[in-house]
Scaffold this motif. Structure first.
Motif, mmCIF file in Angstrom:
data_model
loop_
_atom_site.group_PDB
_atom_site.id
_atom_site.type_symbol
_atom_site.label_atom_id
_atom_site.label_comp_id
_atom_site.label_asym_id
_atom_site.label_seq_id
_atom_site.Cartn_x
_atom_site.Cartn_y
_atom_site.Cartn_z
ATOM 1 N N ARG A 75 0.833 -1.207 0.000
ATOM 2 C CA ARG A 75 0.000 0.000 0.000
ATOM 3 C C ARG A 75 0.871 1.261 0.000
ATOM 4 N N ASP A 80 2.351 1.685 -3.481
ATOM 5 C CA ASP A 80 1.302 2.193 -4.378
ATOM 6 C C ASP A 80 1.046 3.673 -4.139
ATOM 7 N N ASN A 121 1.566 6.565 -6.957
ATOM 8 C CA ASN A 121 0.464 7.435 -7.356
ATOM 9 C C ASN A 121 0.766 8.898 -7.072
ATOM 10 N N SER A 176 -6.156 6.674 -12.805
ATOM 11 C CA SER A 176 -4.884 6.118 -12.345
ATOM 12 C C SER A 176 -4.638 6.419 -10.870
ATOM 13 N N CYS A 177 -4.625 7.684 -10.531
ATOM 14 C CA CYS A 177 -4.296 8.066 -9.154
ATOM 15 C C CYS A 177 -5.481 7.893 -8.206
ATOM 16 N N ASN A 204 -8.397 6.300 -8.381
ATOM 17 C CA ASN A 204 -8.909 4.943 -8.195
ATOM 18 C C ASN A 204 -7.932 4.104 -7.385
ATOM 19 N N SER A 205 -6.646 4.273 -7.634
ATOM 20 C CA SER A 205 -5.652 3.509 -6.879
ATOM 21 C C SER A 205 -5.580 3.953 -5.420
#
Length: 123
Positions: free
Chosen positions: A33, A36, A40, A64-65, A67-68
Protein backbone atom coordinates in the motif's frame (compact mmCIF):
# COMPACT_ATOMS: atom_id res chain seq x y z
CA UNK A 1 -1.98 -39.34 27.05
CA UNK A 2 0.70 -39.17 24.38
CA UNK A 3 -1.86 -38.85 21.58
CA UNK A 4 -3.61 -36.07 23.49
CA UNK A 5 -0.31 -34.19 23.95
CA UNK A 6 0.44 -34.48 20.20
CA UNK A 7 -3.01 -33.10 19.33
CA UNK A 8 -2.55 -30.21 21.79
CA UNK A 9 0.89 -29.40 20.38
CA UNK A 10 -0.48 -29.57 16.84
CA UNK A 11 -3.31 -27.18 17.73
CA UNK A 12 -0.82 -24.76 19.36
CA UNK A 13 1.38 -24.90 16.25
CA UNK A 14 -1.63 -24.17 14.03
CA UNK A 15 -2.66 -21.22 16.19
CA UNK A 16 0.88 -19.85 16.23
CA UNK A 17 1.22 -20.39 12.48
CA UNK A 18 -2.07 -18.60 11.86
CA UNK A 19 -1.03 -15.73 14.11
CA UNK A 20 2.35 -15.36 12.36
CA UNK A 21 0.69 -15.65 8.95
CA UNK A 22 -1.66 -12.82 9.90
CA UNK A 23 1.20 -10.59 11.03
CA UNK A 24 3.31 -11.24 7.94
CA UNK A 25 0.31 -10.77 5.65
CA UNK A 26 -0.54 -7.48 7.35
CA UNK A 27 3.04 -6.23 7.02
CA UNK A 28 3.21 -7.15 3.34
CA UNK A 29 -0.16 -5.52 2.62
CA UNK A 30 0.97 -2.35 4.39
CA UNK A 31 4.26 -2.26 2.46
CA UNK A 32 2.49 -2.75 -0.88
CA UNK A 33 0.00 0.00 0.00
CA UNK A 34 2.86 2.41 0.81
CA UNK A 35 4.59 1.66 -2.50
CA UNK A 36 1.30 2.19 -4.38
CA UNK A 37 0.80 5.48 -2.54
CA UNK A 38 4.31 6.64 -3.47
CA UNK A 39 3.81 5.65 -7.12
CA UNK A 40 0.46 7.43 -7.36
CA UNK A 41 1.89 10.54 -5.71
CA UNK A 42 4.69 10.52 -8.27
CA UNK A 43 2.18 10.21 -11.14
CA UNK A 44 0.09 13.06 -9.71
CA UNK A 45 3.13 15.32 -9.31
CA UNK A 46 4.29 14.53 -12.83
CA UNK A 47 0.87 15.36 -14.26
CA UNK A 48 0.72 18.61 -12.28
CA UNK A 49 4.09 19.69 -13.64
CA UNK A 50 3.14 19.04 -17.25
CA UNK A 51 1.79 21.97 -19.18
CA UNK A 52 -1.88 22.39 -19.97
CA UNK A 53 -5.05 21.17 -18.30
CA UNK A 54 -5.91 18.60 -20.88
CA UNK A 55 -8.34 15.74 -20.66
CA UNK A 56 -5.38 13.45 -20.02
CA UNK A 57 -4.75 15.23 -16.71
CA UNK A 58 -8.33 14.70 -15.58
CA UNK A 59 -8.33 11.10 -16.79
CA UNK A 60 -5.07 10.28 -14.97
CA UNK A 61 -6.20 11.96 -11.76
CA UNK A 62 -9.54 10.12 -11.72
CA UNK A 63 -8.58 6.68 -12.97
CA UNK A 64 -4.88 6.12 -12.34
CA UNK A 65 -4.30 8.07 -9.15
CA UNK A 66 -7.74 8.49 -7.64
CA UNK A 67 -8.91 4.94 -8.20
CA UNK A 68 -5.65 3.51 -6.88
CA UNK A 69 -5.67 5.75 -3.82
CA UNK A 70 -9.31 5.37 -2.83
CA UNK A 71 -10.56 2.31 -4.72
CA UNK A 72 -9.01 -0.16 -2.29
CA UNK A 73 -10.77 1.17 0.80
CA UNK A 74 -13.14 -1.69 1.54
CA UNK A 75 -15.32 -0.02 4.16
CA UNK A 76 -16.52 2.77 1.81
CA UNK A 77 -19.43 2.68 -0.59
CA UNK A 78 -18.66 3.33 -4.24
CA UNK A 79 -20.35 6.74 -4.06
CA UNK A 80 -18.00 7.83 -1.26
CA UNK A 81 -15.01 6.58 -3.23
CA UNK A 82 -16.19 8.61 -6.23
CA UNK A 83 -16.54 11.73 -4.08
CA UNK A 84 -12.99 11.24 -2.74
CA UNK A 85 -11.63 10.73 -6.27
CA UNK A 86 -13.41 13.83 -7.53
CA UNK A 87 -12.22 15.92 -4.57
CA UNK A 88 -8.66 14.69 -5.09
CA UNK A 89 -8.86 15.62 -8.78
CA UNK A 90 -10.22 19.10 -8.06
CA UNK A 91 -7.53 19.79 -5.46
CA UNK A 92 -4.84 18.49 -7.84
CA UNK A 93 -6.15 20.84 -10.51
CA UNK A 94 -6.12 23.81 -8.11
CA UNK A 95 -2.52 23.02 -7.17
CA UNK A 96 -1.61 22.64 -10.83
CA UNK A 97 -3.20 25.92 -11.92
CA UNK A 98 -2.06 27.99 -8.95
CA UNK A 99 1.54 26.78 -8.94
CA UNK A 100 2.27 27.35 -12.62
CA UNK A 101 4.38 30.25 -13.74
CA UNK A 102 2.89 33.25 -15.57
CA UNK A 103 5.14 34.41 -18.37
CA UNK A 104 6.31 38.00 -18.83
CA UNK A 105 6.76 39.91 -22.05
CA UNK A 106 10.52 40.23 -22.62
CA UNK A 107 10.38 43.85 -23.77
CA UNK A 108 8.13 45.43 -21.14
CA UNK A 109 8.06 42.85 -18.35
CA UNK A 110 4.24 42.88 -18.32
CA UNK A 111 2.36 39.66 -17.72
CA UNK A 112 1.08 37.92 -20.83
CA UNK A 113 -2.71 38.48 -20.84
CA UNK A 114 -3.44 34.98 -22.16
CA UNK A 115 -1.57 33.39 -19.24
CA UNK A 116 -3.32 35.60 -16.70
CA UNK A 117 -6.74 34.83 -18.20
CA UNK A 118 -5.94 31.12 -18.30
CA UNK A 119 -4.98 31.15 -14.61
CA UNK A 120 -8.09 33.03 -13.57
CA UNK A 121 -10.39 30.82 -15.61
CA UNK A 122 -8.66 27.72 -14.28
CA UNK A 123 -9.20 28.75 -10.70
Amino acid sequence: ATQKQKESTSEDDNMLGGFMNGIVSSLVDHAVRRVDLANNTQIALYQMQRSGGSELFWYDMMTSCGNSLFGGINNLHQEAKNVYMLGFTFFANIVKVSSGKVRNLPTSGELIPRDVASKLLGL
